[in-house]
Design an enzyme around this catalytic site. Structure first.
Site, PDB file in Angstrom:
ATOM      1  N   ASP A 310      -7.934  16.055  -0.470  1.00 31.09           N
ATOM      2  CA  ASP A 310      -7.064  16.172   0.711  1.00 31.09           C
ATOM      3  C   ASP A 310      -6.814  17.645   1.039  1.00 31.09           C
ATOM      4  O   ASP A 310      -6.813  18.045   2.208  1.00 31.09           O
ATOM      5  CB  ASP A 310      -5.708  15.496   0.459  1.00 31.09           C
TER       6      ASP A 310
HETATM    7  C1  26A Z   1      -3.985   2.564   1.634  1.00 27.97           C
HETATM    8  N1  26A Z   1      -3.987   3.406   0.457  1.00 27.97           N
HETATM    9  C2  26A Z   1      -4.509   2.817  -0.740  1.00 27.97           C
HETATM   10  C3  26A Z   1      -3.555   4.725   0.514  1.00 27.97           C
HETATM   11  C4  26A Z   1      -3.528   5.589  -0.591  1.00 27.97           C
HETATM   12  C5  26A Z   1      -3.149   6.928  -0.390  1.00 27.97           C
HETATM   13  N2  26A Z   1      -2.813   7.412   0.807  1.00 27.97           N
HETATM   14  C6  26A Z   1      -2.840   6.554   1.824  1.00 27.97           C
HETATM   15  N3  26A Z   1      -3.177   5.236   1.711  1.00 27.97           N
HETATM   16  N4  26A Z   1      -3.780   5.431  -1.917  1.00 27.97           N
HETATM   17  C7  26A Z   1      -3.583   6.624  -2.502  1.00 27.97           C
HETATM   18  N5  26A Z   1      -3.193   7.517  -1.577  1.00 27.97           N
HETATM   19  C8  26A Z   1      -2.878   8.931  -1.746  1.00 27.97           C
HETATM   20  O1  26A Z   1      -4.052   9.626  -2.009  1.00 27.97           O
HETATM   21  C9  26A Z   1      -3.655  10.873  -2.523  1.00 27.97           C
HETATM   22  C10 26A Z   1      -4.801  11.515  -3.251  1.00 27.97           C
HETATM   23  O2  26A Z   1      -5.869  11.701  -2.412  1.00 27.97           O
HETATM   24  C11 26A Z   1      -1.958   9.233  -2.911  1.00 27.97           C
HETATM   25  O3  26A Z   1      -0.615   9.184  -2.483  1.00 27.97           O
HETATM   26  C12 26A Z   1      -2.408  10.629  -3.352  1.00 27.97           C
HETATM   27  O4  26A Z   1      -1.455  11.621  -3.099  1.00 27.97           O
END
Ligand code: 26A
Length: 356
Positions: A310
């Protein structure tokens, strides 16, 4: 160093109006290192993955809260990217929206955004808690188990309010986290169409292998509007598999996506595929396919890899917003990715580093 040399002044902003509008799932990360290994086997989780919590995972949040010592950190992939971009851009350049509850988790997210100068333009739900992501850190891997809660209640009506319309009108660039497509295709398309119709720039991130795998139709609906697509090697491979591509390599998939049809046919689509410590691949329409090496970081310097992708996307998009050429965008992306890996979770260091 081109436009990046303008950082810290307003000269990098074209006519003072270059602004990024990002949308995603705002989540609080509940991050565990000690005891993570045991939880992986208890809940049959892969060590490096991102999933939506099923009924079999419900107990994990309570278990972590009551038996371990987790770190509570601002997360949500798109929000991490927004904060990373804002770490670099002049204050007031980034606005982020998504849906949260009316609770302390949401306040923690607002504080993290405030710290980086990101405006939190949340849709607030009164009866649903803010979403959370249980992050299990083992070595250089991280396993993400997400309960979206309020995040999945985002409504396109929020984007149609006069305040949000104004924010969209003021933005020059848009960023949509692929994770948002688990529930928010209508809102994503609203943003994408606005961007395309007004000749602005839309960036989209594949986010996780399960997005191109299980939300293929949504991805296919959005990509025609995307000017920039981010992903990593496993997301590229998942994309290749769900689309029946023979060449599942980062290069093959980057080239394929870069050449898919585009609503804004005047500018080539840029596809950026990262591969951890291996070279980053960038395809620009049918014009170029280039690899950019990553400066290796010593193993000891790595704290945790959560949010590194990210941050990399945030660095790239920040430099792009400033009008920098692609090699500088990649370079800034790599720098922020490396800085993030040296912190706990999706955070960047303070005092701010010299990025030039
Ligand atoms: C819909 N899902 C599964 C998610 C996520 C997500 N952010 C948005 N939607 N599942 C994990 N994360 C975030 O990804 C970041 C790492 O790339 C986590 O909160 C984490 O900070």
């Amino acid at each position: 160093m081109g436009r990046l040399a303008d950082l810290g002044s307003n000269r990098g902003r074209q006519n003072g109006v270059s602004k990024l509008f990002a949308i995603g799932n705002p989540l609080l990360d509940i991050s565990v290192t000690e005891g993570a290994e045991k939880l992986l086997s208890q809940y049959a989780l892969k060590s490096n993955d991102a999933i939506l919590a099923g009924p079999e995972h419900t107990a994990i949040y309570e278990q972590v809260r009551t038996t371990l010592k987790p770190l509570y950190l601002a997360g949500g992939a798109g929000q991490n990217t927004a904060r990373a971009a804002s770490y670099v851009l002049p204050a007031g350049s980034v606005v982020y929206t998504g849906s949260v509850g009316s609770d302390n988790f949401a306040n923690t997210l607002r504080e993290a955004n405030d710290k980086e100068g990101v405006e939190s333009a949340y849709y607030v739900r009164q009866d649903t808690p803010t979403g959370a992501c249980c992050v299990l850190i083992t070595g250089h891997d991280r396993s993400l188990v997400t309960n979206l809660a309020a995040a999945q209640e985002f409504s396109v009506d929020h984007l149609r309010t006069p305040q949000m319309k104004q924010r969209m009108d003021e933005a020059s660039h848009f960023y949509i986290g692929g994770f948002f497509l688990t529930h928010g295709i209508e809102s994503a398309l609203e943003v994408a169409k606005h961007s395309s119709q007004s000749g602005k720039t839309l960036a989209f991130n594949l986010s996780a292998p399960f997005i191109p795998q299980f939300f293929k139709d949504q991805v296919d609906q959005l990509i025609p509007y995307a000017d920039i697509v981010f992903g990593n090697e496993s997301e590229a491979e998942a994309y290749a598999q769900s689309h029946g591509l023979e060449d599942t390599s980062a290069k093959g998939v980057a080239k394929h996506i870069a050449n898919l049809s585009k609503t804004n046919s005047g500018k080539d689509r840029i596809v950026v595929i990262t591969q951890g410590a291996l070279e980053t691949v960038v395809a620009v329409g049918d014009k170029s396919l280039t690899s950019f090496p990553v400066s290796p970081l010593s193993k000891d310097a790595i704290v945790d890899t959560n949010g590194a992708g990210d941050a990399t996307a945030g660095g790239f998009i920040a430099a792009f917003v400033l009008g920098s050429p692609i090699p500088e965008c990649v370079q800034l992306g790599h720098k922020l990715g490396a800085l993030c890996i040296q912190q706990n979770g999706p955070q960047l260091p303070y005092p701010k580093q010299n990025l030039l």
